[in-house]
Design an enzyme around this catalytic site. Structure first.
Site, PDB file in Angstrom:
ATOM      1  N   HIS A 119      82.727 126.557   0.317  1.00  0.00           N
ATOM      2  CA  HIS A 119      82.113 127.013   1.568  1.00  0.00           C
ATOM      3  C   HIS A 119      80.599 126.822   1.575  1.00  0.00           C
ATOM      4  O   HIS A 119      79.908 127.361   2.441  1.00  0.00           O
ATOM      5  CB  HIS A 119      82.473 128.462   1.844  1.00  0.00           C
ATOM      6  CG  HIS A 119      83.907 128.647   2.249  1.00  0.00           C
ATOM      7  ND1 HIS A 119      84.499 129.878   2.415  1.00  0.00           N
ATOM      8  CD2 HIS A 119      84.876 127.732   2.533  1.00  0.00           C
ATOM      9  CE1 HIS A 119      85.768 129.713   2.770  1.00  0.00           C
ATOM     10  NE2 HIS A 119      86.018 128.423   2.844  1.00  0.00           N
ATOM     11  N   CYS A 151      63.016 121.880  12.415  1.00  0.00           N
ATOM     12  CA  CYS A 151      62.502 120.711  11.707  1.00  0.00           C
ATOM     13  C   CYS A 151      61.292 120.156  12.468  1.00  0.00           C
ATOM     14  O   CYS A 151      61.088 120.442  13.647  1.00  0.00           O
ATOM     15  CB  CYS A 151      63.616 119.676  11.620  1.00  0.00           C
ATOM     16  SG  CYS A 151      63.174 118.130  10.823  1.00  0.00           S
TER      17      CYS A 151
END
Length: 252
Positions: A119, A151
């Site tokens: 996961h 970003c």
């Protein structure tokens, strides 16, 4: 319980290729909340509304506000006796791999080296737009403000964890399959085995004839097919099983 523990020790002592499959209950003794217990994470929120890929895309700020409640317990957590016991079993040459649903990195902190994080983890995050990767710790100041980190290209960073309605990494899943096909003992611990496709992985070992030990507070669908089932805290039962197995095998 004593009879089941003794049988588990016998099986673990005889095994040479042990695979350990762990879930959220494995880290609960370290202070990280699990999901399905009465006071777990899903008692407070609907996973499809906060921890799915669909929800992340719709409201990344909301996702990070939810994640904020989980970050501090994970950062503060330390390996518990169950993590340390599994690492010692691996160091003794008995564990071929740890397959975990957990994203906390505690198996590695305890000393386990062959860890397959199905996961994902929080160590890094990837931009949804340009796929640039960034260290998770560098994004913490923004996350702690309840905002999604962005970003330089303008895209949103998503932590490198697998969300609901998102597929598992194919390479890791293939490696997990390979481990389970070759093991002679599967130790399932701290997982309710309710999340697909991980819940189906133990059947690979069962069909290959491996012995199965389950340690979990609640019942699982696999209990009736397991060789030993122990409903107890992993931090108590796992160290007892592994210490007994190593002592019997003269490896302590």
């Amino acid at each position: 319980m004593r009879t089941e523990l003794g049988r588990a020790i016998e099986l673990a002592a005889a095994a040479q290729r042990v695979v350990v499959l762990t879930g959220a209950g494995f880290s609960r003794p370290s202070g990280i909340p699990d999901f399905r217990s009465p006071d777990g994470l899903w008692a407070r929120s609907d996973p499809s509304e906060v921890a799915s890929l669909r929800a992340f895309r719709r409201d990344p700020d909301g996702f990070y506000r939810w994640l904020n409640d989980l970050i501090d317990p994970i950062l503060a957590a330390r390996p518990n006796p169950a993590h340390l016991a599994v690492a010692a079993f691996e160091a003794a040459g008995r564990v071929t791999g740890v397959i975990t649903q957990n994203i906390d990195g505690l198996h590695q902190q305890a000393g386990s080296r062959r860890v397959y994080e199905l996961h994902g983890h929080l160590r890094t995050a990837t931009c949804f737009a340009c796929e640039r990767q960034a260290p998770g710790e560098k994004l913490l100041p923004v996350i702690r403000q309840g905002r999604a980190p962005r970003c330089s290209c303008g895209g949103v960073f998503k932590p490198d964890v697998v969300l609901f309605d998102e597929g598992l990494p194919r390479g890791l899943l293939w490696l997990a399959h390979a481990l389970l096909e070759q093991c002679d003992l599967l130790l399932v611990a701290g997982t309710s085995l309710e999340v697909a496709p991980v819940c189906d992985l133990p059947l690979i070992a069962v069909r290959r004839g491996a012995r199965v030990i389950i340690v979990n507070l609640e019942e699982t669908y696999l209990d009736e097919r397991a060789d030993v089932v122990i409903h107890d805290d992993v931090a108590t039962a796992i160290p007892a099983i592994i210490a007994g197995a190593l002592e019997r095998a003269g490896q302590q």
